[in-house]
Design an enzyme around this catalytic site. Sequence first.
Site, PDB file in Angstrom:
ATOM      1  NE  ARG A 240      -3.931   0.571   1.760  1.00  0.00           N
ATOM      2  CZ  ARG A 240      -5.181   0.635   2.214  1.00  0.00           C
ATOM      3  NH1 ARG A 240      -5.451   1.388   3.264  1.00  0.00           N
ATOM      4  NH2 ARG A 240      -6.149  -0.040   1.640  1.00  0.00           N
TER       5      ARG A 240
ATOM      6  CG  HIS B 283      -8.121  -0.130  -3.461  1.00  0.00           C
ATOM      7  ND1 HIS B 283      -7.375  -1.205  -3.008  1.00  0.00           N
ATOM      8  CD2 HIS B 283      -8.851   0.295  -2.386  1.00  0.00           C
ATOM      9  CE1 HIS B 283      -7.638  -1.410  -1.718  1.00  0.00           C
ATOM     10  NE2 HIS B 283      -8.530  -0.524  -1.326  1.00  0.00           N
TER      11      HIS B 283
ATOM     12  CD  GLN C 194     -12.830  -1.779  -1.738  1.00  0.00           C
ATOM     13  OE1 GLN C 194     -12.111  -1.623  -0.779  1.00  0.00           O
ATOM     14  NE2 GLN C 194     -14.049  -2.278  -1.631  1.00  0.00           N
TER      15      GLN C 194
ATOM     16  CG  ASP D 243     -13.500   6.395  -2.007  1.00  0.00           C
ATOM     17  OD1 ASP D 243     -13.438   6.271  -0.769  1.00  0.00           O
ATOM     18  OD2 ASP D 243     -12.479   6.396  -2.738  1.00  0.00           O
TER      19      ASP D 243
ATOM     20  CB  CYS E 225     -13.985   1.271  -0.923  1.00  0.00           C
ATOM     21  SG  CYS E 225     -13.731   3.049  -0.753  1.00  0.00           S
TER      22      CYS E 225
ATOM     23  NE  ARG F 158     -10.342  -5.345  -0.150  1.00  0.00           N
ATOM     24  CZ  ARG F 158      -9.558  -4.355   0.294  1.00  0.00           C
ATOM     25  NH1 ARG F 158     -10.111  -3.257   0.806  1.00  0.00           N
ATOM     26  NH2 ARG F 158      -8.236  -4.419   0.182  1.00  0.00           N
TER      27      ARG F 158
HETATM   28  N1   CP Z   1     -11.315  -0.170   1.644  1.00  0.00           N
HETATM   29  C1   CP Z   1     -10.081  -0.212   2.190  1.00  0.00           C
HETATM   30  O1   CP Z   1      -9.078  -0.402   1.499  1.00  0.00           O
HETATM   31  O2   CP Z   1     -10.059  -0.060   3.542  1.00  0.00           O
HETATM   32  P1   CP Z   1      -8.758   0.119   4.450  1.00  0.00           P
HETATM   33  O3   CP Z   1      -8.155   1.443   4.100  1.00  0.00           O
HETATM   34  O4   CP Z   1      -9.269   0.045   5.848  1.00  0.00           O
HETATM   35  O5   CP Z   1      -7.817  -1.012   4.141  1.00  0.00           O
HETATM   36  N1  NVA Z   2      -9.942   6.839  -2.211  1.00  0.00           N
HETATM   37  C1  NVA Z   2      -9.674   6.372  -0.876  1.00  0.00           C
HETATM   38  C2  NVA Z   2      -9.913   4.889  -0.784  1.00  0.00           C
HETATM   39  C3  NVA Z   2      -9.740   4.312   0.596  1.00  0.00           C
HETATM   40  C4  NVA Z   2      -9.952   2.810   0.624  1.00  0.00           C
HETATM   41  C5  NVA Z   2      -8.239   6.698  -0.515  1.00  0.00           C
HETATM   42  O1  NVA Z   2      -7.352   6.570  -1.364  1.00  0.00           O
HETATM   43  O2  NVA Z   2      -7.999   7.117   0.614  1.00  0.00           O
END
Ligand code: CP
Ligand code: NVA
Length: 322
Positions: free
Chosen positions: A106, A133, A136, A228, A267, A295
């Site tokens: 990440r 992502h 997701q 989102d 998400c 997930r």
């Molecule tokens: N949706 C998602 O990726 O959640 P987190 O940021 O909690 O991993």
């Molecule tokens: N668009 C959001 C998604 C979080 C799962 C972010 O990047 O923070």
Amino acid sequence: MVNHLLAIDDVSEDFEDILKWAIEFKRLWKQGDEVALNFLPLDTLAIGSIYEKPSTRTRVSFEVGIQRLGGSALTLLKNDIQLGTSETIGDTAQVLSRFLGAITYRCFAHDDVEALAEHAEVPVINALSAKHHPCQAAADLMTVMEHHGDTDDLTVAWVGDGNNVLHDLMLACAMLGINIRYAVPEGYEPADDVVKRTEAFADANGSTVVRTKDPIEAVKDAHVVYTDVFISMGEEHLTDKIKAFDGYQVNEAMVSHMDDAWSFMHCLPAHRGDEVTDWVMDHDQSIVFDQAENRMWAQMSLLAFLVNNGAWMAMKDFMGLI
Ligand code: CP
Ligand code: NVA
């Protein structure tokens, strides 16, 4: 050649099977099927997950899913490892490849997960970058298939920002021939290359891609509405950004324009009161917590597919999906 998952179209050819596998494996596992419970394709492997940003769902679903597949999960928080401070991404990739069966990452810049994949000798899975992502999207489309069954003539509407989650959602919908309509304010449109890739899948699969600035046009008679946060991780300093999303909140009035069997998706984490109201989040037709659970099941299918394809195929055969 090592297979990586940096964006959801990296698995375009097998995407539908990966999701069907996840749905059937989840069902068998929950009913206590011995073959599913003893399916351990990651046996003896450690899977490492690097996080530059916080996570609840991604971290827990990977850690638990890896354990259920017989592997051991190693979470590597950015501040605890040498990456970025005294070691390059390339060197980190080569070192970790000597120990791990796969690496999830990440990060902020999508280029960073691409660099990790370029130098890694084991599969790299993007666990969220600013641009994509994919994990997701796999869970999202698994959830759509579970709740809406036949995906023919299904329309998914997006109302919100045009970044990571929308990018993989639009690709994933088009890969399955699901119509996608997205409402994004000016200046927050999805990346041109992702739109082009989405349109190519939609053309090949006979579905449509509609872009608008009007959320009501996007949701009219749609079956799913997805949003989102308006301010993504790392954008907290953009205090004016939220003004662009005036009128983009998913609320009771907005969903009244949808098909009666509408579903709400997010998400998560959700900023209740900003992009969505409590009424919608807590409604019977909100499927956000199924999405969150999925997930894990979707990632278990992806992990087995990428790391131990022979075992994934054997389980696919056992589940009657060949
Ligand atoms: N949706 C998602 O990726 O959640 P987190 O940021 O909690 O991993
Ligand atoms: N668009 C959001 C998604 C979080 C799962 C972010 O990047 O923070």
